[in-house]
Structures are given as structure tokens and as C-alpha cells.
Design an enzyme around this catalytic site. Structure first.
Site, PDB file in Angstrom:
ATOM      1  N   TYR A  61      47.340 -24.924  36.265  1.00 46.35           N
ATOM      2  CA  TYR A  61      48.902 -24.273  35.781  1.00 46.35           C
ATOM      3  C   TYR A  61      50.121 -25.469  35.977  1.00 46.35           C
ATOM      4  O   TYR A  61      50.113 -25.851  36.427  1.00 46.35           O
ATOM      5  CB  TYR A  61      49.667 -23.450  37.316  1.00 46.35           C
ATOM      6  CG  TYR A  61      47.865 -22.498  38.485  1.00 46.35           C
ATOM      7  CD1 TYR A  61      46.920 -21.825  37.053  1.00 46.35           C
ATOM      8  CD2 TYR A  61      47.470 -22.084  38.965  1.00 46.35           C
ATOM      9  CE1 TYR A  61      46.155 -20.735  37.154  1.00 46.35           C
ATOM     10  CE2 TYR A  61      46.661 -21.374  39.419  1.00 46.35           C
ATOM     11  CZ  TYR A  61      45.579 -20.912  38.293  1.00 46.35           C
ATOM     12  OH  TYR A  61      44.453 -19.623  38.538  1.00 46.35           O
ATOM     13  N   HIS A 129      36.687 -23.369  37.276  1.00 45.71           N
ATOM     14  CA  HIS A 129      37.988 -22.721  37.367  1.00 45.71           C
ATOM     15  C   HIS A 129      37.101 -22.010  35.719  1.00 45.71           C
ATOM     16  O   HIS A 129      36.949 -20.914  35.764  1.00 45.71           O
ATOM     17  CB  HIS A 129      38.490 -23.045  36.493  1.00 45.71           C
ATOM     18  CG  HIS A 129      40.171 -22.436  36.067  1.00 45.71           C
ATOM     19  ND1 HIS A 129      41.651 -22.914  36.476  1.00 45.71           N
ATOM     20  CD2 HIS A 129      40.111 -20.640  36.436  1.00 45.71           C
ATOM     21  CE1 HIS A 129      42.070 -21.956  36.343  1.00 45.71           C
ATOM     22  NE2 HIS A 129      41.708 -20.713  36.273  1.00 45.71           N
ATOM     23  N   PRO A 209      43.993  -8.800  41.638  1.00 46.69           N
ATOM     24  CA  PRO A 209      43.572  -7.936  42.648  1.00 46.69           C
ATOM     25  C   PRO A 209      44.313  -6.558  42.193  1.00 46.69           C
ATOM     26  O   PRO A 209      44.675  -5.039  41.519  1.00 46.69           O
ATOM     27  CB  PRO A 209      43.460  -7.805  43.979  1.00 46.69           C
ATOM     28  CG  PRO A 209      44.431  -8.911  44.384  1.00 46.69           C
ATOM     29  CD  PRO A 209      44.455 -10.079  42.948  1.00 46.69           C
ATOM     30  N   ARG A 212      47.362  -8.246  37.235  1.00 42.54           N
ATOM     31  CA  ARG A 212      48.160  -8.437  37.205  1.00 42.54           C
ATOM     32  C   ARG A 212      49.992  -7.914  36.709  1.00 42.54           C
ATOM     33  O   ARG A 212      50.824  -8.340  36.371  1.00 42.54           O
ATOM     34  CB  ARG A 212      48.423  -9.571  35.519  1.00 42.54           C
ATOM     35  CG  ARG A 212      47.057  -9.770  35.385  1.00 42.54           C
ATOM     36  CD  ARG A 212      46.852 -10.887  34.058  1.00 42.54           C
ATOM     37  NE  ARG A 212      45.593 -11.032  33.921  1.00 42.54           N
ATOM     38  CZ  ARG A 212      45.068 -12.666  34.756  1.00 42.54           C
ATOM     39  NH1 ARG A 212      46.238 -13.130  35.459  1.00 42.54           N
ATOM     40  NH2 ARG A 212      43.880 -13.148  34.303  1.00 42.54           N
ATOM     41  N   GLY A 213      49.766  -7.030  37.900  1.00 40.35           N
ATOM     42  CA  GLY A 213      50.999  -6.166  38.454  1.00 40.35           C
ATOM     43  C   GLY A 213      51.022  -4.857  37.425  1.00 40.35           C
ATOM     44  O   GLY A 213      51.893  -4.031  37.737  1.00 40.35           O
ATOM     45  N   PHE A 214      50.228  -4.487  37.089  1.00 41.36           N
ATOM     46  CA  PHE A 214      50.399  -3.741  35.964  1.00 41.36           C
ATOM     47  C   PHE A 214      49.617  -1.794  37.509  1.00 41.36           C
ATOM     48  O   PHE A 214      50.252  -0.690  36.695  1.00 41.36           O
ATOM     49  CB  PHE A 214      49.472  -2.972  34.717  1.00 41.36           C
ATOM     50  CG  PHE A 214      49.427  -1.687  33.625  1.00 41.36           C
ATOM     51  CD1 PHE A 214      49.992  -1.889  33.075  1.00 41.36           C
ATOM     52  CD2 PHE A 214      48.282  -1.079  34.085  1.00 41.36           C
ATOM     53  CE1 PHE A 214      50.023  -0.657  31.975  1.00 41.36           C
ATOM     54  CE2 PHE A 214      48.816   0.166  33.459  1.00 41.36           C
ATOM     55  CZ  PHE A 214      49.291   0.200  32.023  1.00 41.36           C
TER      56      PHE A 214
END
Length: 337
Positions: A61, A129, A209, A212-214
Site C-alpha cells: 500500500y 498477501h 466487504p 469496494r464501495g459499490f
């Protein structure tokens, strides 16, 4: 819903006690457009005040910038939080040439970098990861286990592995947590990984969860609604015809939210949280946000219970989603099922 500290759960058998919802910090440094650093720091404090103690980052990140960003907060609250970070995605050759590294030499180098950037002597939860099938899992997990023996890491985690891979890894060294995408829109982990985690006493940590905002309704077409810096513009399910198809799937989410006086985001999070009851395992989702208002909204979802008929209304959604969750699915567990 009254505001109070959230419940706590054990993160895997013998693992640390954490709030039942964690905080994903990826977007505070990269991928979702510009960040207000002061607001992001305020969100970290609000999370801790609400009982959100699992703080999740990764060396990828911002190419280490997110770990460095978190360091002052970690230093101020070291004994109050469970700090998780990850290794395996090597961006040193550029974003278009990312490679997955699971070899022991890389792992030993990666952990030293994360410890330095975070300003800590030990990492509470260290994840692989992504999985490189070219490196025997026993070698990778064996190298991770050495980090525990050296006192550099307390607990081990994996991300995006299959049920068979989780069992193989757990036989080498206990795995505390499995982190993979799991939401109303993404349920491929239920094929094998969830069952294996339940069987082994491994906690499940769903990332994204909220799709991704959708799932919150914050945007309907990433190509039209989001900034040029936002990587969601390149995810197949969030643009064009796929986005239009998927936006229509949110109607039952909105209807249930209205019945509860809640937001669609809270319904989506409550659904993920109640997977714990459905599958018989510990579930600690890590919705990411940079804003305190969203953080408090997400935390409130831990106190929302969906009725059986509401869960039934949400059940068909994932099977109707158009488009994959990444342009290239090769590094996900779904590709190896």
C-alpha cells in the site's frame, strides 16, 4: 442504534482478542484517489475509540507509505491494537510488472522492511498477501514460522488461498486468520476456504466487504463517477454494462435498509458478519474508510441483525453479479479451485 464499543472475539484459536470489526487502511495511502491525511488520522482514533482494534495494512500500500503513515498511531497505541500487515506483492519493477514472491529469502527481507516502517519490534499478525504456486507452501510457511520463533511476528495469516492450501499451511504452523474478499457480491471463498477455516478454528477476515464501495451506492459506474487515480475504474464489475447490471442487484439491499432505518452499507456489513452464524466460524470484516462518519456508520452495523427472510432475499445476489472482481484473477484463490 446507540453508539458504544463493539464486541470482541478471538482471532483464531489462541489468537489475540480483537473488535468484531477491523479497519482496512489501504485507501488512506493509495488506490481510491486523494486522501486528507488529517481526516484519516482522525478516523484511526475514532476507530480505536469505538473498539475497532484490528488495524490492517500491507507493504504494497503506497509501496510502504501506508505502514509509515500508521507508525505514529501505532506508537501512541501499541498496547491497544492488533497490528496486521502483509508481504508477497513485489512492485519494485513497476506496477505493470508486479510479481508475487513467496520465497524464504524475500520473506525475511520483507518483514524487516515492515518492522522498520511501522516502528515496531514485533508484528501481531503477518499475512502472506498472495500465493505463488511455484514455491512449495511448506517452504513459505516454514519461513514465516521462523519469524515467530525469532520473536518478530506473533501470529500468521494467509490471504486468497483455497481450503486445501489452508489445510496444508496449517499443518506446518498454526494459521490464525485467512483474509480474502467476501461480500454480497463475492462468495467464491465459500467453495472451500470458509469450510476449511471453520474446521481448523481459523478466523476469517473479509476484505472489501462493501464491494469496494459499490454496495453502499456511493457510485454506479466507476468510469464515469470516480477520479482518474481510482483503481476501481479498471475492475470489470464496476464499469459499463456490468456496472448497470450490478447496480440493479442492490434493490433488495436498499429495501432491507429502509425497513431497519439503516444504510445499504450497514446491511451489507451485517450480512458478512452473520456468515459467522451460518458457517460456524469467527468473522472479522475489515471495511476500509478514510472518514470518521463512514467509520461510525460501519461500526453501527455490528449491532444490526438481519432476519432469516431478509437473508433469504439477499442470497441470490452474488450469483447474478456481472464481471470478475479483478481484470486478472490469476492470483486469487478462485483461479486455483
Amino acid at each position: 442504534m446507540a453508539d458504544h464499543t463493539i464486541a470482541t472475539v478471538e482471532l483464531g484459536t489462541g489468537g489475540p482478542l480483537v473488535g468484531v470489526q477491523g479497519l482496512g487502511c489501504m485507501g488512506m495511502s493509495e488506490f481510491y484517489g486523494d486522501t486528507d491525511e488529517a481526516e484519516a488520522r482522525g478516523t484511526l482514533q475514532a476507530a480505536l475509540d469505538a473498539g475497532v482494534t484490528l488495524i490492517d495494512t500491507a507493504d504494497i500500500y503506497g509501496q510502504g507509505a501506508n505502514e509509515e503513515f500508521l507508525a505514529p498511531f501505532v506508537a501512541a497505541h501499541r498496547g491497544e491494537i492488533t497490528l496486521a500487515t502483509k508481504f508477497a506483492i513485489d512492485r519494485s519493477a513497476g506496477d505493470d510488472r508486479r510479481t508475487v514472491r513467496n520465497d524464504p529469502a524475500y520473506i525475511r527481507t520483507a518483514v524487516e522492511g515492515s518492522l522498520r516502517r511501522l516502528g515496531v519490534d514485533v508484528i501481531d499478525l503477518y499475512y502472506m498477501h498472495r500465493r505463488d504456486p511455484g514455491v512449495p507452501l511448506a517452504e513459505s510457511v516454514g519461513a514465516m514460522a521462523e519469524l515467530v520463533e525469532r520473536g518478530l511476528v506473533k501470529h500468521l495469516g494467509l490471504s486468497e488461498v483455497t481450503g486445501a492450501e489452508l489445510r496444508e499451511a496449517h499443518a506446518v504452523h498454526p494459521i490464525a486468520a485467512l483474509q480474502s474478499e467476501w461480500s454480497l457480491f463475492s462468495r467464491d471463498v465459500e467453495r472451500s476456504a470458509v469450510g476449511a477455516a471453520a474446521e481448523l478454528g481459523v478466523a476469517f477476515v473479509p476484505y472489501s466487504p462493501l464491494g469496494r464501495g459499490f454496495l453502499t451506492g456511493a457510485f454506479q459506474d466507476a468510469g464515469a463517477d470516480l477520479s482518474a487515480k481510482d483503481f476501481r475504474r479498471f475492475q470489470p464489475r464496476f464499469t459499463g454494462d456490468n456496472a448497470r447490471t450490478n447496480a440493479a442487484l442492490l434493490e433488495p439491499v436498499r429495501a432491507i435498509a429502509a425497513e431497519h432505518g439503516a444504510s445499504p452499507a450497514q446491511v451489507a456489513l451485517a450480512w458478512v458478519q452473520q456468515r459467522a452464524d451460518v458457517h460456524g466460524l469467527t468473522v472479522v470484516p475489515i471495511p476500509g474508510t478514510r472518514r470518521t462518519t463512514r467509520l461510525l456508520e460501519n461500526v453501527a452495523a455490528t449491532r444490526l441483525r438481519l432476519a432469516p427472510e431478509e437473508l433469504a432475499a439477499l442470497e441470490p445476489i452474488a450469483g447474478k453479479v456481472a464481471g470478475d472482481r479483478y481484470p486478472d484473477m490469476s492470483s486469487t484463490s478462485a483461479a486455483r479451485e
